[in-house]
Scaffold this active site. Sequence first.
Site, PDB file in Angstrom:
ATOM      1  N   HIS A  47       0.845  -1.210   0.000  1.00  0.00           N
ATOM      2  CA  HIS A  47       0.000   0.000   0.000  1.00  0.00           C
ATOM      3  C   HIS A  47       0.876   1.254   0.000  1.00  0.00           C
ATOM      4  CE1 HIS A  47      -3.089  -2.659   2.267  1.00  0.00           C
ATOM      5  NE2 HIS A  47      -3.542  -2.498   1.044  1.00  0.00           N
ATOM      6  N   LYS A  85     -16.770  -6.712   7.992  1.00  0.00           N
ATOM      7  CA  LYS A  85     -15.451  -7.263   8.327  1.00  0.00           C
ATOM      8  C   LYS A  85     -15.190  -7.148   9.816  1.00  0.00           C
ATOM      9  CE  LYS A  85     -12.721  -7.033   4.070  1.00  0.00           C
ATOM     10  NZ  LYS A  85     -11.505  -6.497   3.425  1.00  0.00           N
ATOM     11  N   ARG A 122      -2.332  -6.034  -8.406  1.00  0.00           N
ATOM     12  CA  ARG A 122      -1.256  -6.980  -8.111  1.00  0.00           C
ATOM     13  C   ARG A 122      -1.223  -8.133  -9.087  1.00  0.00           C
ATOM     14  NH1 ARG A 122      -3.418  -8.384  -2.390  1.00  0.00           N
ATOM     15  NH2 ARG A 122      -5.253  -8.174  -3.702  1.00  0.00           N
ATOM     16  N   SER A 163      -3.143  -7.791   3.460  1.00  0.00           N
ATOM     17  CA  SER A 163      -3.178  -7.524   4.902  1.00  0.00           C
ATOM     18  C   SER A 163      -3.492  -8.808   5.672  1.00  0.00           C
ATOM     19  CB  SER A 163      -4.231  -6.459   5.214  1.00  0.00           C
ATOM     20  OG  SER A 163      -3.928  -5.276   4.529  1.00  0.00           O
TER      21      SER A 163
END
Length: 159
Positions: free
Chosen positions: A18, A42, A91, A130
Amino acid sequence: MAVRALYTGSFDPITNGHLDIITRASRMYDELVVGVIVNPAKNPMFTKEERVEMITEVTSFLPNVKVDCFQGLLADYVNRNHFQAVVRGLRSAGDFDYEIQMAHMNARLFDPGIESVFLMADPAYTFLSSSMVKEVVSLHGNAEGLVPESVLERMKERV
Ligand code: COA
């Protein structure tokens, strides 16, 4: 007129992947806001306040970067704050498939002239997420170099 962009995500926590995108995007715009999204679905490791604090700390060397947090529809936040662009990192082809759908939906929802802009992730971090770092740290693996040092310390304290 200053050109302002948003880089958004959960950042639970911010990783070096990030930070690479933030650093590069900050050179492209007059102001870059890192927007921490609060997703009620979440169960994060860090509160939104802690995530904002960590990002503020590790981006303090970038004078045109600000940190904020928001809840709800991304497009509402973007339109309300008059951003000209929303930056996303890519990515992998998997990210691309997801991002293209989101970009098309957002294009319908954004005010005219607001663009989704994609930066390729640094190859050193294309495997990173993460959740993966959280798993490594919680199992006492070596996560050095994956997140900023201060973030790693907080993660170790938390687990
Ligand atoms: N380096 C390292 N990791 C990266 C990365 C990079 N360059 N880019 C993404 N990641 C990781 C993140 O850490 C995250 O990992 P995690 O799933 O383990 O937490 C994962 O990739 C996904 O990140 P991201 O794509 O930023 O997802 P997100 O859930 O954090 O945020 C939003 C997605 C906020 C953009 C999207 O959910 C959203 O817009 N929500 C608002 C509601 C809305 O408007 N919905 C309609 C959208 S059309």
